[in-house]
Scaffold this motif. Structure first.
Motif, PDB file in Angstrom:
ATOM      1  N   MET A  97       0.794  -1.218  -0.110  1.00  0.00           N
ATOM      2  CA  MET A  97       0.031  -0.016  -0.211  1.00  0.00           C
ATOM      3  C   MET A  97       0.913   1.345   0.145  1.00  0.00           C
ATOM      4  O   MET A  97       0.371   2.108  -0.596  1.00  0.00           O
ATOM      5  CB  MET A  97      -0.732  -0.080   1.276  1.00  0.00           C
ATOM      6  CG  MET A  97      -1.701   1.252   1.398  1.00  0.00           C
ATOM      7  SD  MET A  97      -3.039   1.657   2.615  1.00  0.00           S
ATOM      8  CE  MET A  97      -1.445   1.499   4.001  1.00  0.00           C
ATOM      9  N   TYR A  98       1.914   1.450   1.070  1.00  0.00           N
ATOM     10  CA  TYR A  98       2.633   2.385   1.100  1.00  0.00           C
ATOM     11  C   TYR A  98       3.574   2.761  -0.022  1.00  0.00           C
ATOM     12  O   TYR A  98       3.773   3.872  -0.609  1.00  0.00           O
ATOM     13  CB  TYR A  98       3.612   2.380   2.110  1.00  0.00           C
ATOM     14  CG  TYR A  98       2.902   2.597   3.490  1.00  0.00           C
ATOM     15  CD1 TYR A  98       2.164   3.631   3.706  1.00  0.00           C
ATOM     16  CD2 TYR A  98       3.314   1.477   4.591  1.00  0.00           C
ATOM     17  CE1 TYR A  98       1.645   3.816   5.090  1.00  0.00           C
ATOM     18  CE2 TYR A  98       2.476   1.740   5.524  1.00  0.00           C
ATOM     19  CZ  TYR A  98       1.672   2.687   6.038  1.00  0.00           C
ATOM     20  OH  TYR A  98       0.920   2.917   7.323  1.00  0.00           O
ATOM     21  N   LYS A  99       3.982   1.785  -0.886  1.00  0.00           N
ATOM     22  CA  LYS A  99       4.696   1.866  -2.152  1.00  0.00           C
ATOM     23  C   LYS A  99       3.754   2.792  -3.023  1.00  0.00           C
ATOM     24  O   LYS A  99       4.225   3.611  -3.890  1.00  0.00           O
ATOM     25  CB  LYS A  99       5.097   0.587  -2.900  1.00  0.00           C
ATOM     26  CG  LYS A  99       5.906   0.678  -4.024  1.00  0.00           C
ATOM     27  CD  LYS A  99       6.109  -0.667  -4.484  1.00  0.00           C
ATOM     28  CE  LYS A  99       7.124  -0.585  -5.854  1.00  0.00           C
ATOM     29  NZ  LYS A  99       7.816  -1.992  -6.274  1.00  0.00           N
ATOM     30  N   ILE A 100       2.583   2.343  -3.425  1.00  0.00           N
ATOM     31  CA  ILE A 100       1.440   3.159  -4.329  1.00  0.00           C
ATOM     32  C   ILE A 100       1.314   4.516  -3.868  1.00  0.00           C
ATOM     33  O   ILE A 100       1.427   5.596  -4.475  1.00  0.00           O
ATOM     34  CB  ILE A 100       0.330   2.370  -4.390  1.00  0.00           C
ATOM     35  CG1 ILE A 100       0.589   0.956  -4.997  1.00  0.00           C
ATOM     36  CG2 ILE A 100      -0.644   3.189  -5.037  1.00  0.00           C
ATOM     37  CD1 ILE A 100      -0.730   0.111  -5.002  1.00  0.00           C
ATOM     38  N   LEU A 101       1.279   4.380  -2.540  1.00  0.00           N
ATOM     39  CA  LEU A 101       0.843   5.937  -1.801  1.00  0.00           C
ATOM     40  C   LEU A 101       1.989   6.791  -1.895  1.00  0.00           C
ATOM     41  O   LEU A 101       1.982   8.160  -2.407  1.00  0.00           O
ATOM     42  CB  LEU A 101       0.438   5.728  -0.326  1.00  0.00           C
ATOM     43  CG  LEU A 101      -0.041   6.962   0.377  1.00  0.00           C
ATOM     44  CD1 LEU A 101      -1.273   7.650  -0.164  1.00  0.00           C
ATOM     45  CD2 LEU A 101      -0.441   6.853   2.021  1.00  0.00           C
TER      46      LEU A 101
END
Length: 266
Positions: free
Chosen positions: A1-5
């Motif tokens: 999730m954090y990679k996309i965010l």
């Protein structure tokens, strides 16, 4: 999730979103910084304007309960701990000083001292004019750090050094005049197996203002200071901003905002 965010927050598209949307994003994810691929800080970084209501700050001269909302709430205590400031004339350069709140607060307690103010050219000009208009004592503006030619007792970097591209050149200049103590507050440091170089991050929590800053590699910074004759004498984690986190950063063995103090070694 954090990679996309992280990827989304690093885009120009995020920068152009309405503030009410970015506030909702921050409220949900509580993300403060994202990594970038930049090697240095952009030009005209940290776009801010000085608070033109400095006169209201000056009114606190006679307020016995006044204490500034500062990244270093114990600055007065440090000054008196490291140097017997009450009994001899001493000087302190406030690098990236912003408002006059530190000056007003310290001036209530210290005598026979000199406060040197330095910030962006527009800030310097405004404060210099204010000093003359109100005949302020124990204070003067330093427009160019390169013009300093005498030893200083203290240099205070209040959450400022990581917003400056040539911060090492500034520190070399400070070292060349043998300034006694250097105090850094609320400054981000890291260690990691993936890099030993400073990393440029994008600050996204105060949208629509977009800042860029260095995450400073801790070990190299300490070595750099030692090479310039400064020894680390104190270190503390800084909790000035509540809930500040780096939970979206991976592969770091250490990552935090710190307060560091150094002493010049003859």
């Amino acid at each position: 999730m954090y990679k996309i965010l992280n990827k989304f927050l690093g885009t120009k598209y995020f920068d152009t979103l309405p503030r009410f949307i970015t506030r909702k994003i921050f409220k949900i994810f509580k993300i403060f910084f994202v990594e970038t691929n930049l090697n240095s800080l952009p030009d005209k970084n940290h776009p801010t304007e000085i608070n033109k209501n400095q006169f209201e700050i000056l009114k606190n001269n006679d307020n016995n309960f006044y204490k500034p909302f500062s990244t270093c709430s114990y600055l007065l205590e440090l000054l008196t701990l490291y140097e017997n400031s009450y009994k001899k004339k001493f000087s302190i350069l406030d690098f990236g000083a912003n408002n006059l709140d530190n000056y007003v607060y310290l001036n209530r307690y210290l005598e026979n001292w000199e406060y040197l103010y330095h910030d962006l050219p527009s800030y310097n000009s405004y404060i210099d004019k204010l000093i003359k208009e109100h005949n302020l004592k124990n204070i003067k503006v330093v427009n160019d750090i390169k013009t300093l030619n005498h030893e200083l007792d203290f240099v205070f970097f209040g959450s400022s050094i990581h917003y400056i591209n040539n911060y090492k050149e500034i520190l070399k200049k400070i070292s060349s005049i043998k300034s006694k103590f250097l105090i850094f507050s609320h400054t981000p440091f890291f260690t990691s197996n993936k890099s030993d170089k400073d990393i440029v991050v994008k600050q996204v929590n105060i949208h629509p203002t977009i800042n860029y800053a260095y995450l400073i590699e801790y070990n190299k910074f300490i070595n750099f200071m030692e090479e310039n004759n400064y020894r680390l004498i104190s270190q503390n984690k800084n909790n000035f901003i509540k809930f500040l986190n780096f939970k979206n950063f991976k592969n770091y063995s250490f990552l935090s905002f710190l307060d560091l103090s150094f002493k010049y070694m003859d």
